[in-house]
Design a protein around this motif. Structure first.
Motif, PDB file in Angstrom:
ATOM      1  N   ARG A 178      49.061  37.094  49.590  1.00 48.73           N
ATOM      2  CA  ARG A 178      49.680  36.263  48.551  1.00 48.73           C
ATOM      3  C   ARG A 178      48.645  35.291  47.978  1.00 48.73           C
ATOM      4  O   ARG A 178      48.595  35.079  46.758  1.00 48.73           O
ATOM      5  N   ILE A 179      47.832  34.701  48.843  1.00 48.64           N
ATOM      6  CA  ILE A 179      46.757  33.830  48.358  1.00 48.64           C
ATOM      7  C   ILE A 179      45.816  34.617  47.458  1.00 48.64           C
ATOM      8  O   ILE A 179      45.386  34.138  46.396  1.00 48.64           O
ATOM      9  N   MET A 180      45.488  35.842  47.867  1.00 51.46           N
ATOM     10  CA  MET A 180      44.612  36.692  47.065  1.00 51.46           C
ATOM     11  C   MET A 180      45.222  36.937  45.684  1.00 51.46           C
ATOM     12  O   MET A 180      44.534  36.857  44.652  1.00 51.46           O
ATOM     13  N   ALA A 181      46.520  37.254  45.655  1.00 54.84           N
ATOM     14  CA  ALA A 181      47.185  37.494  44.371  1.00 54.84           C
ATOM     15  C   ALA A 181      47.167  36.242  43.504  1.00 54.84           C
ATOM     16  O   ALA A 181      46.830  36.293  42.308  1.00 54.84           O
ATOM     17  N   TYR A 182      47.529  35.102  44.097  1.00 51.34           N
ATOM     18  CA  TYR A 182      47.584  33.855  43.335  1.00 51.34           C
ATOM     19  C   TYR A 182      46.201  33.422  42.831  1.00 51.34           C
ATOM     20  O   TYR A 182      46.104  32.756  41.791  1.00 51.34           O
ATOM     21  N   ASN A 183      45.145  33.779  43.547  1.00 51.67           N
ATOM     22  CA  ASN A 183      43.787  33.453  43.082  1.00 51.67           C
ATOM     23  C   ASN A 183      43.475  34.120  41.749  1.00 51.67           C
ATOM     24  O   ASN A 183      42.575  33.679  41.029  1.00 51.67           O
ATOM     25  N   HIS A 184      44.201  35.201  41.432  1.00 53.89           N
ATOM     26  CA  HIS A 184      43.921  35.972  40.221  1.00 53.89           C
ATOM     27  C   HIS A 184      44.906  35.683  39.094  1.00 53.89           C
ATOM     28  O   HIS A 184      44.860  36.353  38.053  1.00 53.89           O
ATOM     29  N   LEU A 185      45.765  34.679  39.283  1.00 58.17           N
ATOM     30  CA  LEU A 185      46.811  34.401  38.296  1.00 58.17           C
ATOM     31  C   LEU A 185      46.761  32.960  37.813  1.00 58.17           C
ATOM     32  O   LEU A 185      46.562  32.032  38.603  1.00 58.17           O
ATOM     33  N   ILE A 186      46.967  32.783  36.517  1.00 60.93           N
ATOM     34  CA  ILE A 186      47.181  31.472  35.906  1.00 60.93           C
ATOM     35  C   ILE A 186      48.565  31.509  35.278  1.00 60.93           C
ATOM     36  O   ILE A 186      48.867  32.408  34.475  1.00 60.93           O
ATOM     37  N   LYS A 187      49.401  30.570  35.633  1.00 62.28           N
ATOM     38  CA  LYS A 187      50.782  30.546  35.153  1.00 62.28           C
ATOM     39  C   LYS A 187      50.919  29.606  33.954  1.00 62.28           C
ATOM     40  O   LYS A 187      50.286  28.563  33.906  1.00 62.28           O
ATOM     41  N   ASP A 188      51.723  30.016  32.997  1.00 61.23           N
ATOM     42  CA  ASP A 188      52.124  29.216  31.826  1.00 61.23           C
ATOM     43  C   ASP A 188      51.108  29.183  30.701  1.00 61.23           C
ATOM     44  O   ASP A 188      51.376  28.572  29.660  1.00 61.23           O
ATOM     45  N   PHE A 189      49.959  29.828  30.872  1.00 58.74           N
ATOM     46  CA  PHE A 189      48.938  29.759  29.828  1.00 58.74           C
ATOM     47  C   PHE A 189      48.289  31.115  29.601  1.00 58.74           C
ATOM     48  O   PHE A 189      47.991  31.835  30.553  1.00 58.74           O
ATOM     49  N   LEU A 190      48.074  31.445  28.319  1.00 61.36           N
ATOM     50  CA  LEU A 190      47.288  32.614  27.961  1.00 61.36           C
ATOM     51  C   LEU A 190      45.851  32.154  27.782  1.00 61.36           C
ATOM     52  O   LEU A 190      45.542  31.410  26.851  1.00 61.36           O
ATOM     53  N   VAL A 191      44.971  32.597  28.664  1.00 58.59           N
ATOM     54  CA  VAL A 191      43.572  32.195  28.611  1.00 58.59           C
ATOM     55  C   VAL A 191      42.762  33.391  28.132  1.00 58.59           C
ATOM     56  O   VAL A 191      42.559  34.364  28.863  1.00 58.59           O
ATOM     57  N   SER A 192      42.336  33.332  26.894  1.00 63.37           N
ATOM     58  CA  SER A 192      41.545  34.418  26.321  1.00 63.37           C
ATOM     59  C   SER A 192      40.068  34.124  26.472  1.00 63.37           C
ATOM     60  O   SER A 192      39.664  32.995  26.782  1.00 63.37           O
ATOM     61  N   THR A 193      39.238  35.142  26.228  1.00 57.77           N
ATOM     62  CA  THR A 193      37.788  34.930  26.305  1.00 57.77           C
ATOM     63  C   THR A 193      37.319  33.947  25.244  1.00 57.77           C
ATOM     64  O   THR A 193      36.244  33.364  25.367  1.00 57.77           O
ATOM     65  N   GLU A 194      38.128  33.745  24.210  1.00 55.26           N
ATOM     66  CA  GLU A 194      37.786  32.756  23.185  1.00 55.26           C
ATOM     67  C   GLU A 194      37.633  31.363  23.778  1.00 55.26           C
ATOM     68  O   GLU A 194      36.836  30.556  23.292  1.00 55.26           O
ATOM     69  N   SER A 195      38.405  31.081  24.832  1.00 58.57           N
ATOM     70  CA  SER A 195      38.360  29.750  25.434  1.00 58.57           C
ATOM     71  C   SER A 195      37.435  29.687  26.642  1.00 58.57           C
ATOM     72  O   SER A 195      37.337  28.649  27.285  1.00 58.57           O
ATOM     73  N   PHE A 196      36.740  30.801  26.976  1.00 57.97           N
ATOM     74  CA  PHE A 196      35.777  30.770  28.075  1.00 57.97           C
ATOM     75  C   PHE A 196      34.594  29.897  27.702  1.00 57.97           C
ATOM     76  O   PHE A 196      34.140  29.891  26.551  1.00 57.97           O
ATOM     77  N   ARG A 197      34.093  29.174  28.666  1.00 53.03           N
ATOM     78  CA  ARG A 197      32.880  28.374  28.491  1.00 53.03           C
ATOM     79  C   ARG A 197      32.219  28.255  29.849  1.00 53.03           C
ATOM     80  O   ARG A 197      32.857  28.434  30.884  1.00 53.03           O
ATOM     81  N   GLU A 198      30.920  27.999  29.844  1.00 52.33           N
ATOM     82  CA  GLU A 198      30.199  27.842  31.104  1.00 52.33           C
ATOM     83  C   GLU A 198      30.831  26.739  31.937  1.00 52.33           C
ATOM     84  O   GLU A 198      31.164  25.671  31.425  1.00 52.33           O
ATOM     85  N   GLY A 199      31.020  27.009  33.210  1.00 53.23           N
ATOM     86  CA  GLY A 199      31.621  26.016  34.098  1.00 53.23           C
ATOM     87  C   GLY A 199      32.984  26.466  34.556  1.00 53.23           C
ATOM     88  O   GLY A 199      33.224  27.654  34.776  1.00 53.23           O
ATOM     89  N   MET A 200      33.886  25.511  34.712  1.00 52.89           N
ATOM     90  CA  MET A 200      35.227  25.803  35.200  1.00 52.89           C
ATOM     91  C   MET A 200      36.208  25.961  34.037  1.00 52.89           C
ATOM     92  O   MET A 200      36.132  25.231  33.058  1.00 52.89           O
ATOM     93  N   LEU A 201      37.128  26.918  34.180  1.00 48.43           N
ATOM     94  CA  LEU A 201      38.239  26.973  33.239  1.00 48.43           C
ATOM     95  C   LEU A 201      39.049  25.688  33.353  1.00 48.43           C
ATOM     96  O   LEU A 201      39.096  25.062  34.411  1.00 48.43           O
ATOM     97  N   SER A 202      39.713  25.319  32.266  1.00 53.89           N
ATOM     98  CA  SER A 202      40.520  24.098  32.314  1.00 53.89           C
ATOM     99  C   SER A 202      41.895  24.345  32.921  1.00 53.89           C
ATOM    100  O   SER A 202      42.691  23.419  33.038  1.00 53.89           O
ATOM    101  N   ASN A 203      42.180  25.570  33.320  1.00 54.54           N
ATOM    102  CA  ASN A 203      43.449  25.907  33.971  1.00 54.54           C
ATOM    103  C   ASN A 203      43.162  26.361  35.395  1.00 54.54           C
ATOM    104  O   ASN A 203      42.296  27.201  35.622  1.00 54.54           O
TER     105      ASN A 203
END
Length: 667
Positions: free
Chosen positions: A127-152
């Motif tokens: 379950r931890i493994m699954a949750y590590n691969h999921l962001i809830k409530d937000f569509l995060v596209s590569t358009e919003s990728f930037r070096e460093g940490m995602l904001s979600n």
């Protein structure tokens, strides 16, 4: 692709009622159609895109869960989702971003962990493994990728890192926690999928453990251990936190009535820490090569600053010079690189826009683990440089070391720095030679540690689908906040319609009574100001500083146009084109115009001069609380009690050394 444009149009039309509530339908509809035309061009233009990482946009009526299940090359991840019952989420209503590892990636991960198959893992670990691969409530596209940490954060509450690289053909690619993005931006009915050639597996190490694993940090790690300060950075989560069931039932995930703001209630209370670590080579540049020379260096700084503690030899004592030296490099909240200051300088619905007027520098103030020792981090507009720490008048400053940035820990972040940080007399002189402006959200480490402060990065379309959030807190959630019974303390994340310093604000309603403990303020004599937005919905509030009342109750309904305030917009009076004479008149009445260094982005609620700067709007003010002398560095208590029922908001506090008032700029 045409179907995607139609889908986007329907999303905008569904929000028509929200727009009608604030402005005329005609004006909004014209702006809406302009946005749709631009959006349509962008969508159609992206059909043959050669964007970074080879990503492309597709659309399907499938859910995220159905898409994963229908592709045999993701059957291992499907089994994980089924085993943990997480698949149900991905087939349900909502919005999810899912990073899907290939079968090959998962099998390699099993082998690296000494396992033969997923059957060798417990359900909890899967379950931890699954949750590590999921962001809830937000569509995060590569358009919003930037070096460093995602904001979600992931559903497991962990940071997800992004890096840019190039493949053997020289094409640009993305790495997510080190895993190559094989295919990105698969848009589905309830989310976004990115395919990974690796597994997101964040470390379980604490901040001290992460530091200890890096050979270049060995000397700082030794000092962290021997001073005992490592023990202050081991907590991960408040296990005694009880879910506020009634608060959740009353507020969670409901319309906040603030023009589309959604109510949230925290489900957990996480701790977090940040270490700013000078490497062995950086320490050597300051003649620090072992613990003994580090002690000598620390004595030179801190025995002069705290002569009364010069004879404290026990390095585990918080008054000891070595202890102070190490502790000044440690912060009480999780701060990825972009959250030192950049995220607060670039807020609002659209990526690349900002509440800040870019002709003025901007500073944040950080509380360290060294007793009563403040740190400044700033953005320098002339060079567009972020994350400049404790810059002195001679230009000397400390910056992040690009080799060691955003190193994730289970309870925080580690960054390398290119110099040593000290709370020296030079630093104190720098801090007390300027106005210190503190955004109200910066007082509370819990907002950053639990991924609340300011909010997330959004695309233009996301601003419709994902409105801003208002957080409702149970009593005692925030360590440096006291509220009376019946007081509901609320934090509103950044909104491009708010005429606020960093787009966000503290908000209450009714007959409230609360006390906030500030970060440590250096000793000195200051004029203290309270920054706020008056509206007809506000009440009146009696304010106190360190237990003493300051003036009479403030009527929060009166904007600058009231005769009691006397605001004139700069430029309106030909005999006072810059508004300086009016500034003096307002000061005599206990008020100031808002600074010229921030503005509103969206004219839906505040237009006119507010779009240029807050100084040019009567809808943002500063109230002078009074002049106070602080005999020593330390925290202070700002208290507010409702004198008449209604709304209350707090944007920021200012501490202005009185000897500089005459020379203060409009920023």
């Amino acid at each position: 692709m045409i179907s995607k444009v139609k889908q986007s149009i329907s999303k905008y039309m569904a929000m028509d009622a929200v727009f009608k509530a604030r402005n005329s339908f005609a004006g909004q509809w014209m702006r809406l159609m302009q946005m749709l035309i631009v959006a349509g061009v962008l969508f159609l233009g992206s059909c043959n895109s050669d964007d970074i990482g080879g990503n492309y946009y597709t659309f399907s009526g499938e859910t995220v869960g159905a898409y994963i299940r229908s592709n045999p090359e993701y059957s291992e991840f499907t089994r994980i989702l089924d085993t943990t019952k997480v698949m149900g989420l991905l087939n349900a209503y909502g919005q999810y971003t899912c990073f899907v590892p290939t079968n090959e990636a998962l099998r390699a991960y099993y082998a690296a962990k000494g396992k033969e198959s997923l059957a060798d893992f417990t359900v909890d670990s899967l379950r931890i493994m699954a949750y590590n691969h999921l962001i809830k409530d937000f569509l995060v596209s590569t358009e919003s990728f930037r070096e460093g940490m995602l904001s979600n954060l992931s559903m497991n509450g962990r940071n997800i890192s992004v890096a840019f690289d190039s493949d053997e053909l020289g094409r640009n690619v993305f790495l997510i926690n080190g895993a190559l993005v094989q295919r990105g931006d698969i848009e589905l009915h309830n989310g976004m999928v990115h395919i990974l050639e690796g597994v997101i597996s964040p470390t379980d190490n604490t901040v001290p453990d992460v530091i200890a694993e890096i050979p270049e940090f060995s000397l700082f790690s030794q000092a962290l251990t021997e001073t005992g300060l490592y023990a202050l950075m081991l907590d991960i989560e408040d296990t005694d936190y009880e879910l506020p069931v009634e608060l959740i039932e009353d507020h969670a995930d409901k319309d906040g009535g603030q023009g589309g703001v959604i109510k949230r209630v925290p489900r957990q209370r996480k701790y977090g820490f940040t270490a700013l670590v000078p490497s062995n080579s950086v320490l050597a540049q300051n003649d620090i090569t072992d613990l003994a020379s580090m002690k000598n260096f620390a004595r030179q700084v801190y025995d002069a600053m705290y002569p009364e503690d010069a004879d404290v030899e026990d390095i585990t004592d918080r008054r000891n010079s070595l202890n102070r030296f190490v502790a000044y490099h440690l912060l009480d909240r999780t701060i990825p690189q972009q959250y030192f200051i950049e995220a607060y300088d670039n807020t609002g619905f659209k990526i690349g826009t900002s509440h800040s007027v870019k002709s003025f520098d901007m500073s944040e103030y950080l509380e360290t683990l060294a007793p009563n020792a403040l740190m400044e981090v700033k953005v320098i507009r002339s060079t567009n440089e972020y994350n400049v720490f404790n810059q002195l008048p001679n230009g000397k400053a400390v910056r992040l070391d690009g080799t060691f940035v955003d190193m994730d820990a289970v309870n925080g972040i580690v960054h390398g720095i290119d110099g040593v940080l000290v709370y020296s007399q030079e630093v104190v002189d720098m801090l007390t030679s300027k106005r210190i402006r503190m955004d109200a959200a910066s007082f509370f480490r819990e907002l950053r540690n639990n991924d609340m402060r300011v909010g997330k990065r959004y695309t233009e379309l996301d601003s419709i689908n994902y409105p801003r959030e208002s957080y409702y807190f149970p009593p005692n959630y925030m360590e440096r906040l006291w509220t009376s019974e019946g007081t509901q303390f609320t934090y509103l994340t950044a909104d491009d319609r708010f005429l606020d310093y960093q787009g966000d604000e503290i908000w209450l309603v009714g007959l409230y009574h609360f006390k906030i403990e500030t970060p440590p303020i250096p000793a000195g004599t200051y004029e203290i100001r309270f920054g706020y937005q008056p509206t007809p919905f506000r009440g009146a509030a009696q304010m106190y500083w360190d237990g003493l009342p300051v003036g009479i109750p403030l009527d929060l309904r009166l904007d600058g146009s009231s005769g009691k305030v006397g605001y004139e917009a700069p430029g309106d009076n030909p005999t006072d084109p810059d508004g300086f004479d009016n500034d003096r008149m307002m000061r005599n009445r206990g008020y100031m115009k808002a600074p010229a260094s921030f503005k509103v982005l969206n004219p839906e609620w505040y237009g006119g001069g507010a779009l240029e700067s807050a100084r040019k709007s009567p809808a943002a003010l500063r109230k002078i609380l009074g002049i106070f002398t602080f005999e020593e560095d330390g925290r202070h208590v700002f208290e507010v009690r409702a004198a008449r029922e209604g709304e209350f908001m707090l944007d920021y506090l200012e501490f202005m050394p009185i000897e500089l008032i005459e020379f203060e700029g409009i920023d």
